[in-house]
Write an enzyme that holds these catalytic residues in place. Structure first.
Site, PDB file in Angstrom:
ATOM      1  N   CYS A   1      44.915  37.765  45.836  1.00  0.00           N
ATOM      2  CA  CYS A   1      43.580  38.372  45.816  1.00  0.00           C
ATOM      3  C   CYS A   1      42.442  37.364  45.993  1.00  0.00           C
ATOM      4  CB  CYS A   1      43.391  39.181  44.540  1.00  0.00           C
ATOM      5  SG  CYS A   1      44.026  38.361  43.077  1.00  0.00           S
TER       6      CYS A   1
ATOM      7  N   HIS B   1      36.455  39.034  42.396  1.00  0.00           N
ATOM      8  CA  HIS B   1      36.609  37.581  42.279  1.00  0.00           C
ATOM      9  C   HIS B   1      35.440  36.901  43.003  1.00  0.00           C
ATOM     10  CE1 HIS B   1      40.364  38.424  40.539  1.00  0.00           C
ATOM     11  NE2 HIS B   1      41.206  38.008  41.475  1.00  0.00           N
TER      12      HIS B   1
HETATM   13  N1  NAP Z   1      45.798  42.911  40.000  1.00  0.00           N
HETATM   14  C1  NAP Z   1      45.385  42.335  41.121  1.00  0.00           C
HETATM   15  O1  NAP Z   1      44.169  42.151  41.357  1.00  0.00           O
HETATM   16  C2  NAP Z   1      46.376  41.884  42.160  1.00  0.00           C
HETATM   17  C3  NAP Z   1      45.887  41.442  43.368  1.00  0.00           C
HETATM   18  C4  NAP Z   1      46.768  41.021  44.361  1.00  0.00           C
HETATM   19  C5  NAP Z   1      48.112  41.045  44.129  1.00  0.00           C
HETATM   20  N2  NAP Z   1      48.594  41.459  42.929  1.00  0.00           N
HETATM   21  C6  NAP Z   1      50.051  41.446  42.748  1.00  0.00           C
HETATM   22  O2  NAP Z   1      50.498  42.801  42.738  1.00  0.00           O
HETATM   23  C7  NAP Z   1      51.634  42.920  41.859  1.00  0.00           C
HETATM   24  C8  NAP Z   1      51.335  43.971  40.800  1.00  0.00           C
HETATM   25  O3  NAP Z   1      50.195  43.541  40.041  1.00  0.00           O
HETATM   26  P1  NAP Z   1      49.494  44.461  38.946  1.00  0.00           P
HETATM   27  O4  NAP Z   1      48.244  43.761  38.635  1.00  0.00           O
HETATM   28  O5  NAP Z   1      49.471  45.872  39.411  1.00  0.00           O
HETATM   29  O6  NAP Z   1      50.550  44.330  37.719  1.00  0.00           O
HETATM   30  P2  NAP Z   1      50.799  45.326  36.495  1.00  0.00           P
HETATM   31  O7  NAP Z   1      49.581  46.103  36.169  1.00  0.00           O
HETATM   32  O8  NAP Z   1      51.432  44.507  35.442  1.00  0.00           O
HETATM   33  O9  NAP Z   1      51.914  46.364  37.080  1.00  0.00           O
HETATM   34  C9  NAP Z   1      53.245  45.979  37.308  1.00  0.00           C
HETATM   35  C10 NAP Z   1      54.056  47.160  37.845  1.00  0.00           C
HETATM   36  O10 NAP Z   1      55.416  46.714  38.055  1.00  0.00           O
HETATM   37  C11 NAP Z   1      56.302  47.613  37.365  1.00  0.00           C
HETATM   38  N3  NAP Z   1      57.495  46.904  36.916  1.00  0.00           N
HETATM   39  C12 NAP Z   1      57.590  45.877  36.020  1.00  0.00           C
HETATM   40  N4  NAP Z   1      58.888  45.509  35.855  1.00  0.00           N
HETATM   41  C13 NAP Z   1      59.612  46.309  36.672  1.00  0.00           C
HETATM   42  C14 NAP Z   1      61.007  46.443  36.931  1.00  0.00           C
HETATM   43  N5  NAP Z   1      61.913  45.666  36.314  1.00  0.00           N
HETATM   44  N6  NAP Z   1      61.398  47.368  37.824  1.00  0.00           N
HETATM   45  C15 NAP Z   1      60.524  48.169  38.449  1.00  0.00           C
HETATM   46  N7  NAP Z   1      59.182  48.119  38.224  1.00  0.00           N
HETATM   47  C16 NAP Z   1      58.750  47.189  37.348  1.00  0.00           C
HETATM   48  C17 NAP Z   1      55.496  48.126  36.193  1.00  0.00           C
HETATM   49  O11 NAP Z   1      56.076  49.348  35.708  1.00  0.00           O
HETATM   50  P3  NAP Z   1      55.950  49.827  34.174  1.00  0.00           P
HETATM   51  O12 NAP Z   1      54.564  50.382  33.983  1.00  0.00           O
HETATM   52  O13 NAP Z   1      56.999  50.870  34.073  1.00  0.00           O
HETATM   53  O14 NAP Z   1      56.213  48.637  33.302  1.00  0.00           O
HETATM   54  C18 NAP Z   1      54.138  48.342  36.874  1.00  0.00           C
HETATM   55  O15 NAP Z   1      54.162  49.541  37.617  1.00  0.00           O
HETATM   56  C19 NAP Z   1      51.874  41.512  41.272  1.00  0.00           C
HETATM   57  O16 NAP Z   1      52.847  40.872  42.049  1.00  0.00           O
HETATM   58  C20 NAP Z   1      50.529  40.840  41.428  1.00  0.00           C
HETATM   59  O17 NAP Z   1      50.624  39.444  41.509  1.00  0.00           O
HETATM   60  C21 NAP Z   1      47.771  41.874  41.937  1.00  0.00           C
END
Ligand code: NAP
Length: 350
Positions: free
Chosen positions: A149, A242
Site C-alpha cells: 500500500c 498513507h
Molecule cells: N490493510 C491494508 O491497507 C493493506 C494494503 C495492501 C495490502 N494488504 C495485504 O492484504 C492482506 C490482507 O490484509 P488485511 O489488512 O485485510 O488483513 P486482516 O484484516 O487481518 O484480514 C486477514 C484475512 O485473512 C483471513 N485468514 C487468516 N488466516 C487464514 C487462514 N489460515 N485461512 C484462510 N483465511 C485466513 C482472515 O479470516 P478470519 O476473519 O476468518 O480470521 C481475514 O479474512 C495482507 O497480506 C496485507 O499485507 C493490506
C-alpha cells in the site's frame, strides 16, 4: 440471469476483504458469489463472521452468504485474494494450480520472478509474465499481484517523473494509517498519542517493489529500475491514508511547472481502456500550501487518485514533495480490482 463474471474473495472478512465487497457491490463486470476466510469464520453467515468496519452497509446478497472453506473446490475461476502473507504463500498457488486467476494483494508472491506486480497506469505490459508461470501452462491458472500500500502512492507519483525526467535517487519517509495493519491491527494503547517508527518488512517492500514496478520487461523477467530507493516507515494514529514525504534527484533538470504538469497530465492504460475502476486522473497536484491531508484528501477520485502537494526545492537532492494515497482502496482492493479489469480487457479472464 446475470451476465457478470462470478468472482470469489479469499480473506473476505478482513479489512481488505471488506473493501473488495464494498467496491464490487455495483461492479458492471464482476459479481461476488463465493467468500472464504479462516476456520474461525467458515460455515458462518458473512454478516456474523465479519466485524464490518466500513461506513456503507454490507450488501444484502453478501450478508447472508455462508463463508466457505479456503479451498479451490467449489470456488469460482476468478479469485480476489486478501490473505495474510504466510497463509497466502500456501493457498494462492493451490488456487492457481486449480485453474483460477488469482488477483492478489499479499506480498507472498509479489517478488517471484514469474509473477507480475502491476499498476495498470504504470506497467500493464508486465502482465505478459503470466505466460511464464507453470500453473498457466498446466491448468490455465495464474497469479497477478498489486503492490504494497505504501509503494502504490510512491510509484504513482514517481512514474510521471521517471518517464519525463529520469530518476537518480529516491528518499521517502512514510506516515502510515492504522487500517494498513489489518483488523484488529495495532492496539489502541500502542498508537494513540504515539508514532511507531517500525513496520515489519515495510521498508524492504517499498524499496524492492518500486524498482520492480518501474522496471523493464525483458522476455521472461523484469530488469529492476536502476535508481536506489531509501524508505523509512512509521505507523501513525490516522484511520485511512498513507502520507509520504519524498525527495528525489532527477536525471534531467526540470522546472516546478513541468513537474506539476507531468503529474496532472499522467494517464495510462487504465484510462485509455476506460476500465470501470480507473480514476479520471491517477495523480492530482494540490496547490494549497498545507495539502494533501488524509482527513480531507484521502477520498480523491473515490480513493483511487494519488494526491501530491508541497513541491519545493531540496537542498540535498533536487525536489521534495508530499504524497497521499488511500491504503485500502488504491493501495489494496481498488488496485486488485483495476488489475482484474485490465486482465478482462486483455482477454485473460476467459
Ligand atoms: N490493510 C491494508 O491497507 C493493506 C494494503 C495492501 C495490502 N494488504 C495485504 O492484504 C492482506 C490482507 O490484509 P488485511 O489488512 O485485510 O488483513 P486482516 O484484516 O487481518 O484480514 C486477514 C484475512 O485473512 C483471513 N485468514 C487468516 N488466516 C487464514 C487462514 N489460515 N485461512 C484462510 N483465511 C485466513 C482472515 O479470516 P478470519 O476473519 O476468518 O480470521 C481475514 O479474512 C495482507 O497480506 C496485507 O499485507 C493490506
Amino acid at each position: 440471469m446475470s451476465t457478470k463474471l462470478p468472482v470469489g474473495i479469499l480473506g473476505a472478512t478482513g479489512v481488505v476483504g471488506q473493501r473488495f465487497i464494498q467496491m464490487l457491490e455495483h461492479h458492471p463486470w464482476f459479481e461476488v458469489v463465493w467468500l472464504a476466510a479462516s476456520d474461525r469464520s467458515e460455515a458462518r453467515p458473512y454478516a456474523e463472521a465479519a466485524r464490518w468496519r466500513l461506513k456503507t452497509a454490507i450488501p444484502s446478497n453478501v450478508a447472508n452468504m455462508t463463508v466457505s472453506a479456503a479451498t479451490p473446490e467449489g470456488a469460482p475461476k476468478i479469485i480476489f485474494a486478501a490473505l495474510d502473507a504466510g497463509i497466502a504463500r500456501e493457498l494462492e498457488p493451490q488456487f492457481a494450480a486449480a485453474g483460477c486467476a488469482v488477483v492478489s494483494n499479499s506480498s507472498a508472491l509479489r517478488m517471484q520472478s514469474d509473477v507480475p506486480l502491476v499498476i495498470p497506469e504504470v506497467n500493464g505490459d508486465h502482465i505478459k509474465l503470466i505466460e511464464c508461470q507453470s500453473w498457466r501452462r498446466k491448468s490455465g491458472g495464474y497469479v497477478v499481484t498489486n503492490s504494497n500500500c505504501s509503494a502504490m502512492g510512491l510509484v504513482l507519483a514517481l512514474a510521471p517523473l521517471y518517464r519525463r525526467f529520469g530518476l537518480e535517487t529516491v528518499m521517502v519517509v512514510t506516515m502510515q494509517a492504522v487500517s494498513g495493519a489489518g483488523y484488529p491491527g495495532v492496539a489502541s494503547l500502542d498508537i494513540l498519542g504515539n508514532v511507531i517508527p517500525y513496520i515489519a518488512k515495510e521498508e524492504e517492500k517499498m524499496e524492492e517493489e518500486t524498482q520492480k514496478l518501474l522496471g523493464k520487461l525483458n522476455g521472461s523477467s523484469i530488469i529492476p529500475a536502476p535508481f536506489p530507493v531509501s524508505a523509512q516507515c512509521n505507523r501513525v494514529a490516522v484511520e485511512d491514508g498513507h502520507t509520504e514525504s519524498v525527495a528525489v534527484r532527477l536525471s534531467k533538470k526540470a522546472a516546478s511547472e513541468e513537474i506539476v504538469e507531468a503529474w496532472n497530465d499522467f494517464r495510462g492504460e487504465a484510462q485509455e481502456l476506460r476500465l470501470p475502476s480507473a480514476p479520471e486522473q491517477p495523480v492530482s497536484y494540490l496547490t494549497a500550501a498545507d495539502r494533501p491531508q488524509p482527513r480531507f484528501d484521502v477520498d480523491l477520485g473515490a480513493g483511487m487518485t494519488t494526491a501530491v502537494g508541497r513541491l519545493r526545492k531540496c537542498n540535498v537532492l533536487d525536489w521534495k514533495f508530499t504524497v497521499l494515497s488511500h491504503n485500502t482502496i488504491r493501495g489494496a482492493a481498488g488496485a486488485a480490482l483495476l488489475n482484474a479489469e485490465l486482465l478482462k480487457a486483455r482477454g485473460y479472464l476467459g
